[in-house]
Design a protein around this motif. Sequence first.
Motif, short mmCIF file in Angstrom:
data_model
loop_
_atom_site.label_atom_id
_atom_site.label_comp_id
_atom_site.label_asym_id
_atom_site.label_seq_id
_atom_site.Cartn_x
_atom_site.Cartn_y
_atom_site.Cartn_z
N ILE A 32 38.27 32.00 21.92
CA ILE A 32 38.50 33.22 21.15
C ILE A 32 39.78 33.03 20.36
N LEU A 33 39.67 33.21 19.06
CA LEU A 33 40.86 33.17 18.20
C LEU A 33 41.17 34.62 17.85
N GLN A 34 42.25 35.13 18.45
CA GLN A 34 42.65 36.50 18.20
C GLN A 34 44.17 36.59 18.18
N HIS A 35 44.80 36.75 19.33
CA HIS A 35 46.26 36.88 19.39
C HIS A 35 46.94 35.59 19.82
N GLN A 36 46.32 34.86 20.71
CA GLN A 36 46.98 33.78 21.43
C GLN A 36 46.58 32.39 20.93
N PHE A 37 46.78 32.11 19.67
CA PHE A 37 46.52 30.76 19.17
C PHE A 37 47.62 30.39 18.19
N TRP A 38 47.77 29.07 17.95
CA TRP A 38 48.82 28.61 17.04
C TRP A 38 48.38 27.31 16.39
N ASP A 39 49.09 26.96 15.34
CA ASP A 39 48.88 25.70 14.61
C ASP A 39 47.41 25.45 14.27
N LEU A 40 46.75 26.44 13.71
CA LEU A 40 45.36 26.27 13.26
C LEU A 40 45.37 25.42 11.99
N VAL A 41 44.66 24.29 12.06
CA VAL A 41 44.55 23.37 10.93
C VAL A 41 43.06 23.18 10.65
N VAL A 42 42.68 23.33 9.39
CA VAL A 42 41.28 23.21 9.00
C VAL A 42 41.15 22.09 7.98
N THR A 43 40.23 21.15 8.25
CA THR A 43 39.94 20.08 7.31
C THR A 43 38.48 20.22 6.88
N GLU A 44 38.02 19.29 6.10
CA GLU A 44 36.65 19.33 5.58
C GLU A 44 35.61 19.32 6.69
N ASP A 45 35.86 18.57 7.77
CA ASP A 45 34.83 18.40 8.79
C ASP A 45 35.17 18.97 10.16
N ARG A 46 36.37 19.54 10.35
CA ARG A 46 36.74 20.03 11.68
C ARG A 46 37.89 21.03 11.59
N ALA A 88 52.22 34.63 18.61
CA ALA A 88 51.42 34.19 19.76
C ALA A 88 52.33 33.72 20.88
N LYS A 89 51.97 34.06 22.11
CA LYS A 89 52.75 33.65 23.28
C LYS A 89 51.99 32.55 23.99
N THR A 90 52.67 31.49 24.31
CA THR A 90 52.00 30.37 24.97
C THR A 90 51.95 30.53 26.47
N SER A 91 52.59 31.55 27.03
CA SER A 91 52.61 31.69 28.48
C SER A 91 51.36 32.36 29.03
N GLU A 92 50.57 33.02 28.18
CA GLU A 92 49.38 33.69 28.67
C GLU A 92 48.17 32.79 28.47
N GLY A 93 47.19 32.90 29.35
CA GLY A 93 46.00 32.06 29.28
C GLY A 93 44.95 32.61 28.35
N ALA A 94 44.13 31.73 27.83
CA ALA A 94 43.01 32.12 27.00
C ALA A 94 41.81 32.40 27.89
N GLU A 95 40.88 33.17 27.40
CA GLU A 95 39.70 33.52 28.17
C GLU A 95 38.49 32.89 27.52
N VAL A 96 37.67 32.22 28.30
CA VAL A 96 36.42 31.67 27.81
C VAL A 96 35.33 32.65 28.18
N VAL A 97 34.57 33.10 27.19
CA VAL A 97 33.59 34.16 27.39
C VAL A 97 32.22 33.67 26.97
N ARG A 98 31.19 34.02 27.73
CA ARG A 98 29.81 33.70 27.37
C ARG A 98 29.36 34.71 26.32
N LEU A 99 28.78 34.25 25.23
CA LEU A 99 28.35 35.15 24.16
C LEU A 99 27.15 35.98 24.55
N ASP A 100 26.44 35.62 25.59
CA ASP A 100 25.26 36.36 26.00
C ASP A 100 25.56 37.84 26.26
N ARG A 101 26.78 38.14 26.69
CA ARG A 101 27.09 39.54 26.98
C ARG A 101 27.21 40.38 25.71
#
Length: 171
Positions: free
Chosen positions: A66-80, A154-167
């Motif tokens: 999930i990219l919302q509050h807790q992410f940093w250094d987002l870099v986008v290239t042509e393929d990734r 963004a704070k690096t001390s908090e964990g990210a949550e992995v969520v199933r999209l099925d919900r």
Amino acid sequence: MATDHIRYDVLARDALRGVLRRVLADAAEHGLPGEHHFFITFLSTADGVKLSPRLLAQYPEEMTIILQHQFWDLVVTEDRFEVGLSFGGIPERLVVPFAAIKSFLDPSVQFGLQFEPSETAAEAPAAKLPAVSAPSALPVTAAEPAAEIKDEPAKTSEGAEVVRLDRFRKK
């Protein structure tokens, strides 16, 4: 049935992956506007995906970030894209090729795309990235209201949550 020599499925898939690229590039440059946030599911063992051994052991087939509050250094290239996230308080750097993405969801505006793995390896591009069939829009129903956007870095001390999209999908 006639043979599709033009390969409309590949053209549509590439065009919609271009939407992902542009949205992520805008987020990298300007941040996420308003209530927008992204759920991105990808194949964790696809060619070009880079995860720590710890995350790969936890998510051996696919992973949703999930990219919302807790992410940093987002870099986008042509393929990734590359992004920093924190999992259980441990900062991680992820590299995800666009061809490894299975689904993209922005529940704030009920927009989603789904890319299904192809049944034939013959459709895979020369770069040996997983092939996908024509993408389809997903009907999206948010299970919970979107969290309030904060003007804090963004704070690096908090964990990210992995969520199933099925919900989030209608059954």
